[in-house]
Design a protein around this motif. Sequence first.
Motif, mmCIF file in Angstrom:
data_model
loop_
_atom_site.group_PDB
_atom_site.id
_atom_site.type_symbol
_atom_site.label_atom_id
_atom_site.label_comp_id
_atom_site.label_asym_id
_atom_site.label_seq_id
_atom_site.Cartn_x
_atom_site.Cartn_y
_atom_site.Cartn_z
ATOM 1 N N TYR A 155 0.823 -1.210 0.000
ATOM 2 C CA TYR A 155 0.000 0.000 0.000
ATOM 3 C C TYR A 155 0.859 1.263 0.000
ATOM 4 C CZ TYR A 155 0.605 0.251 5.159
ATOM 5 O OH TYR A 155 1.106 0.325 6.439
ATOM 6 N N ALA A 181 -10.764 1.437 0.658
ATOM 7 C CA ALA A 181 -10.746 1.534 -0.800
ATOM 8 C C ALA A 181 -11.701 2.616 -1.295
ATOM 9 C CB ALA A 181 -11.106 0.179 -1.406
ATOM 10 N N THR A 185 -10.625 6.285 -3.236
ATOM 11 C CA THR A 185 -11.000 6.411 -4.645
ATOM 12 C C THR A 185 -11.598 7.796 -4.887
ATOM 13 O OG1 THR A 185 -11.413 4.037 -4.825
ATOM 14 C CG2 THR A 185 -12.393 5.443 -6.510
ATOM 15 N N GLY A 191 -8.629 3.037 -5.034
ATOM 16 C CA GLY A 191 -8.198 2.434 -3.774
ATOM 17 C C GLY A 191 -7.432 1.137 -3.968
ATOM 18 N N PHE A 192 -7.695 0.439 -5.067
ATOM 19 C CA PHE A 192 -7.106 -0.889 -5.282
ATOM 20 C C PHE A 192 -6.944 -1.117 -6.780
ATOM 21 C CE2 PHE A 192 -7.613 -5.625 -5.611
ATOM 22 C CZ PHE A 192 -6.518 -5.984 -4.826
#
Length: 413
Positions: A155, A181, A185, A191-192
């Motif tokens: 992360y 996440a 965003t 976020g991912f």
Amino acid sequence: MKSGRIVGSAATAAIGAVLLAGCAGGGNEAASDGNVELRWIMSADSQKEVDVWNHLADMVHEEFPNITVTFESTPFKDYYNKLTAQAASNDLACIAGLQAQRVPDVGSLFTDLTPSFETTGFDIDEYAPSIVEGLQQDGKQLAVPYDLGPYVLYYNKDMFDAAGVPLPTPGWSVEEFMSAAKALTKDGKYGFVADGTPDMWLPYVLSIGGTYIKDGKPDLTNDKVVEGFTWVTDLATQEKVAPAPPASGASNWPADQWRSGNAAMYVDGPWQLINAKENVPFTIGLATTPAFDGTSITTMSGTGFGVTTSCEHPEEAWQAISVIIGPEAQKYIADAGRGFPAYLDAQANWYEVAGVDGAKEAIDTALATVDPYRTTPKWNETSALLQQYGVQAFNGSESPETVLEQVQAQVAP
């Protein structure tokens, strides 16, 4: 504890009697004065990695002045295709890297190193048993591992801090992951990030109690696999916290998105730390993949080096490998951050120099429940097809179940 190196010149001379050489391998030559030139092939995705492997090749020459090792690199995405192409054209390097997941596909290209252990006093018990076992086939030890590691969550700490989101911790829940996440965003960032590559989503299948192999073949259409894969693709199609992969299905795309700051989290192994630390402008953190109902199970991987069946100089090749995976080299790899070392006594070095928030806790937690990541023949093909067809599931043009059915029909009809 005995040193993980070959001992005694008399012992090394016996290796040639117990390792069988097949047809001639290109470029592995011996001069009349006893000097030997060996080719060594291994994947590398950056110049920093190439520098690490070249340093180990130099260490071989320092230890055994009659041996010169020439390193050949190729990107990981192309490595196993190149390995099989070399074998088909009778041009296989003497020393080659072997990932545990690829043993079912290319294990036949490697010799059994067990006789070398017995004749030279090499102690394989000094290496992590899970990856030692992963590099075996039909009772043969095809390679000695240099690294291992569970897939964990990388992360971007700066993105978390800027958004005021609590940092991930080992064992964090899927609810905490989803909350983070969504908060991360915004402003064109996500976020991912993930794609259809199995390494990216199998942890979610395993964590909900799923399996992906049945009777030695891929089993991609059972309910748990569909559920786990759908959960990940929904992050892009339903939750909108992850971007859809490009139509090309480009390799390393999730890592590139994370490194460029376009996504806050992605899944990868400890071996990527060296590239990440060299190429990202932010602070890195590690945590476990999120837990479903208190359960987080991830996969693992690891790679070693072995002597190929076509090597004309198996004695010298084993001498070279004994240096490449020996204590000094393993501590060098740990200090360089290249990978979490398989040599047990070098693991403390890796943690000391990693300098990554939560690294030890994340890896220790993941290893406590890790799945060994068993694979099947043609797993490379299976993985490539999942990455290719997975694009359709992530962009919503096909359902996740349909995509899995399409791949299953090709790899295990």
